[in-house]
Scaffold this motif. Structure first.
Motif, PDB file in Angstrom:
ATOM      1  N   TRP A 127       0.474  -0.935   0.241  1.00  0.00           N
ATOM      2  CA  TRP A 127      -0.281   0.075  -0.237  1.00  0.00           C
ATOM      3  C   TRP A 127       0.995   1.596  -0.197  1.00  0.00           C
ATOM      4  CZ3 TRP A 127      -0.233   3.325   4.190  1.00  0.00           C
ATOM      5  CH2 TRP A 127      -0.445   4.216   3.539  1.00  0.00           C
ATOM      6  N   ALA A 128       1.854   1.309   1.130  1.00  0.00           N
ATOM      7  CA  ALA A 128       2.821   2.933   0.813  1.00  0.00           C
ATOM      8  C   ALA A 128       3.229   2.088  -0.596  1.00  0.00           C
ATOM      9  CB  ALA A 128       3.771   2.707   2.375  1.00  0.00           C
ATOM     10  N   ALA A 129       3.520   1.768  -0.557  1.00  0.00           N
ATOM     11  CA  ALA A 129       4.454   1.705  -2.056  1.00  0.00           C
ATOM     12  C   ALA A 129       3.398   2.229  -2.978  1.00  0.00           C
ATOM     13  CB  ALA A 129       5.214   0.856  -2.551  1.00  0.00           C
ATOM     14  N   SER A 130       2.539   1.691  -2.933  1.00  0.00           N
ATOM     15  CA  SER A 130       1.731   2.328  -4.954  1.00  0.00           C
ATOM     16  C   SER A 130       0.995   3.491  -4.137  1.00  0.00           C
ATOM     17  CB  SER A 130       0.354   1.003  -4.142  1.00  0.00           C
ATOM     18  OG  SER A 130      -0.397   1.566  -3.209  1.00  0.00           O
ATOM     19  N   VAL A 131       1.721   4.152  -3.032  1.00  0.00           N
ATOM     20  CA  VAL A 131       1.234   5.482  -2.403  1.00  0.00           C
ATOM     21  C   VAL A 131       2.206   6.754  -3.074  1.00  0.00           C
ATOM     22  CG1 VAL A 131       0.514   7.944  -1.005  1.00  0.00           C
ATOM     23  CG2 VAL A 131      -0.737   5.174  -0.582  1.00  0.00           C
ATOM     24  N   ALA A 132       3.263   5.865  -2.475  1.00  0.00           N
ATOM     25  CA  ALA A 132       4.773   6.843  -2.427  1.00  0.00           C
ATOM     26  C   ALA A 132       4.880   6.615  -4.544  1.00  0.00           C
ATOM     27  CB  ALA A 132       5.814   6.092  -2.447  1.00  0.00           C
ATOM     28  N   PHE A 133       4.533   5.497  -5.509  1.00  0.00           N
ATOM     29  CA  PHE A 133       4.529   5.408  -6.327  1.00  0.00           C
ATOM     30  C   PHE A 133       4.004   6.791  -7.429  1.00  0.00           C
ATOM     31  CE2 PHE A 133       3.160   4.398 -10.969  1.00  0.00           C
ATOM     32  CZ  PHE A 133       4.616   3.626 -11.269  1.00  0.00           C
ATOM     33  N   THR A 134       2.494   6.707  -6.793  1.00  0.00           N
ATOM     34  CA  THR A 134       1.534   7.394  -7.588  1.00  0.00           C
ATOM     35  C   THR A 134       1.962   8.830  -7.384  1.00  0.00           C
ATOM     36  OG1 THR A 134      -0.207   6.050  -6.808  1.00  0.00           O
ATOM     37  CG2 THR A 134      -1.095   7.507  -7.567  1.00  0.00           C
ATOM     38  N   TYR A 135       2.197   9.510  -6.468  1.00  0.00           N
ATOM     39  CA  TYR A 135       3.080  10.802  -6.105  1.00  0.00           C
ATOM     40  C   TYR A 135       3.889  10.909  -6.677  1.00  0.00           C
ATOM     41  CZ  TYR A 135       4.455  14.148  -3.793  1.00  0.00           C
ATOM     42  OH  TYR A 135       4.731  16.443  -3.162  1.00  0.00           O
ATOM     43  N   TRP A 136       4.724   9.802  -7.155  1.00  0.00           N
ATOM     44  CA  TRP A 136       6.120  10.416  -7.232  1.00  0.00           C
ATOM     45  C   TRP A 136       5.875  10.411  -9.245  1.00  0.00           C
ATOM     46  CZ3 TRP A 136       8.249   6.440 -11.784  1.00  0.00           C
ATOM     47  CH2 TRP A 136       8.659   6.784 -12.092  1.00  0.00           C
ATOM     48  N   ASP A 137       5.053   9.566  -9.840  1.00  0.00           N
ATOM     49  CA  ASP A 137       4.784   9.501 -11.229  1.00  0.00           C
ATOM     50  C   ASP A 137       3.757  10.397 -11.788  1.00  0.00           C
ATOM     51  OD1 ASP A 137       4.812   8.187 -13.558  1.00  0.00           O
ATOM     52  OD2 ASP A 137       2.688   8.034 -13.605  1.00  0.00           O
ATOM     53  N   THR A 138       2.895  11.009 -10.819  1.00  0.00           N
ATOM     54  CA  THR A 138       2.540  12.133 -10.555  1.00  0.00           C
ATOM     55  C   THR A 138       3.108  13.331 -10.969  1.00  0.00           C
ATOM     56  OG1 THR A 138       1.494  12.546  -8.937  1.00  0.00           O
ATOM     57  CG2 THR A 138       0.300  11.232  -9.988  1.00  0.00           C
ATOM     58  N   ASN A 139       3.983  13.412  -9.634  1.00  0.00           N
ATOM     59  CA  ASN A 139       4.794  15.218 -10.311  1.00  0.00           C
ATOM     60  C   ASN A 139       6.644  14.951 -11.631  1.00  0.00           C
ATOM     61  OD1 ASN A 139       5.524  16.399  -7.778  1.00  0.00           O
ATOM     62  ND2 ASN A 139       4.253  14.988  -6.347  1.00  0.00           N
ATOM     63  N   ARG A 140       6.393  13.384 -11.823  1.00  0.00           N
ATOM     64  CA  ARG A 140       7.165  13.146 -13.237  1.00  0.00           C
ATOM     65  C   ARG A 140       6.785  13.554 -14.336  1.00  0.00           C
ATOM     66  NH1 ARG A 140       8.712   9.000 -16.874  1.00  0.00           N
ATOM     67  NH2 ARG A 140       6.476   7.671 -16.305  1.00  0.00           N
TER      68      ARG A 140
ATOM     69  N   GLY B 104      -3.637  20.743 -13.082  1.00  0.00           N
ATOM     70  CA  GLY B 104      -4.912  21.224 -11.895  1.00  0.00           C
ATOM     71  C   GLY B 104      -4.151  21.200 -10.355  1.00  0.00           C
ATOM     72  N   GLY B 105      -5.910  19.785  -9.104  1.00  0.00           N
ATOM     73  CA  GLY B 105      -5.388  18.723  -8.014  1.00  0.00           C
ATOM     74  C   GLY B 105      -4.681  17.746  -8.395  1.00  0.00           C
ATOM     75  N   HIS B 106      -4.233  16.276  -9.727  1.00  0.00           N
ATOM     76  CA  HIS B 106      -4.143  15.216  -9.959  1.00  0.00           C
ATOM     77  C   HIS B 106      -2.971  14.275  -9.155  1.00  0.00           C
ATOM     78  CE1 HIS B 106      -6.872  14.783 -13.312  1.00  0.00           C
ATOM     79  NE2 HIS B 106      -6.848  15.803 -13.518  1.00  0.00           N
ATOM     80  N   VAL B 107      -1.652  15.909  -8.991  1.00  0.00           N
ATOM     81  CA  VAL B 107      -0.415  15.710  -8.701  1.00  0.00           C
ATOM     82  C   VAL B 107      -0.966  14.981  -7.044  1.00  0.00           C
ATOM     83  CG1 VAL B 107       1.353  16.380  -7.781  1.00  0.00           C
ATOM     84  CG2 VAL B 107       0.924  17.263  -9.509  1.00  0.00           C
ATOM     85  N   PHE B 108      -2.168  15.556  -6.361  1.00  0.00           N
ATOM     86  CA  PHE B 108      -2.619  15.218  -4.965  1.00  0.00           C
ATOM     87  C   PHE B 108      -4.342  14.465  -4.637  1.00  0.00           C
ATOM     88  CE2 PHE B 108      -0.478  19.229  -4.962  1.00  0.00           C
ATOM     89  CZ  PHE B 108       0.489  19.337  -3.744  1.00  0.00           C
ATOM     90  N   LEU B 109      -4.920  14.310  -5.702  1.00  0.00           N
ATOM     91  CA  LEU B 109      -5.918  13.727  -5.581  1.00  0.00           C
ATOM     92  C   LEU B 109      -5.765  12.085  -6.806  1.00  0.00           C
ATOM     93  CD1 LEU B 109      -9.209  13.841  -6.646  1.00  0.00           C
ATOM     94  CD2 LEU B 109      -8.631  14.054  -8.547  1.00  0.00           C
ATOM     95  N   TRP B 110      -4.681  11.950  -7.337  1.00  0.00           N
ATOM     96  CA  TRP B 110      -4.569  11.074  -7.220  1.00  0.00           C
ATOM     97  C   TRP B 110      -3.465  10.037  -5.827  1.00  0.00           C
ATOM     98  CZ3 TRP B 110      -7.022   7.766 -10.681  1.00  0.00           C
ATOM     99  CH2 TRP B 110      -7.296   8.474 -11.568  1.00  0.00           C
ATOM    100  N   PRO B 111      -2.629  10.570  -5.146  1.00  0.00           N
ATOM    101  CA  PRO B 111      -2.669   9.867  -4.475  1.00  0.00           C
ATOM    102  C   PRO B 111      -3.210   9.584  -2.968  1.00  0.00           C
ATOM    103  CG  PRO B 111      -0.770  11.236  -5.360  1.00  0.00           C
ATOM    104  CD  PRO B 111      -1.951  11.642  -5.818  1.00  0.00           C
TER     105      PRO B 111
END
Length: 217
Positions: free
Chosen positions: A22-35, A40-47
């Protein structure tokens, strides 16, 4: 070891594994949306969605990425980017760097050295950090990438490899070949390895789209 203790160890192990995934999926999503510079708010919405809906939210994000890759390639990363002037590496052995012009300037200039001239064309950047610039192809081959070896530098586009693609002349015609880049090279929406180019062709490298322009356009 009692059966009860053994069961507790198994439950603890499964719990730790699930929590780690779970933690790895959250961290990957946050890293990938920033990359990918989502807008808009997608960088925070998806994580946040992945954190609140373990695994289901992560599958939803992967589906979102797949949808954009198929139906809107290059549009997923349209967040704010810093505009810069195209920086071109001076070629060795007294060769002049490829010049850039404003899109409103004349597209092609007369070259006093026809033996080194490319077959009368240029690249206009239609999408990306350098949008609005025109690059004259005075000398070939011209390598596109983010590395110091590249004649055409696209440093602001993280989807571009250090040595991404090369434009060259063969038999009087202009061609482009992919240099085993990470994300590949597309011409008119199709991934290519080596292809001839005509005026109007759209080359996508990373998130940057370059349009081939001919003499007089």
């Amino acid at each position: 070891m009692s059966p009860q203790f053994s069961d507790l160890v198994k439950i603890a192990g499964i719990t730790i594994l699930i929590a780690s995934l779970w933690a790895a999926s959250v961290a990957f999503t946050y890293w990938d949306t920033n990359r990918r510079r989502l807008v808009g708010g997608h960088v925070f919405l998806w994580p946040a969605l992945v954190a609140l809906l373990p695994f289901i939210g992560f599958l939803a994000y992967l589906s979102f990425r797949l949808f954009h890759r198929i139906f809107a390639p290059g549009d997923i990363g349209t967040g704010p980017q810093t505009r810069r002037e195209t920086a071109l590496k001076p070629p060795p052995e007294k060769r002049n760097p490829l010049p850039t012009l404003l899109a409103s300037d004349p597209l092609l200039l007369a070259n006093p050295d026809p033996e080194k001239a490319a077959p009368g064309c240029a690249l206009a950047i239609a999408r990306g950090a350098d949008r609005g610039r025109v690059i004259l192809l005075d000398h070939l081959p011209a390598q596109i990438g983010r590395g110091p070896e590249a004649s055409i530098r696209l440093d602001a586009d993280l989807g571009v490899s250090r040595q991404h693609a090369e434009i060259y002349e063969q038999g009087g015609s202009l061609r482009i070949r992919d240099l085993n880049s990470t994300h590949g090279t597309q011409v008119n929406g199709l991934r290519i390895e080596d292809k001839s180019l005509e005026p109007g062709d759209r080359i996508q490298i990373g998130l940057t789209v370059l349009v081939v322009k001919g003499t007089g356009e």
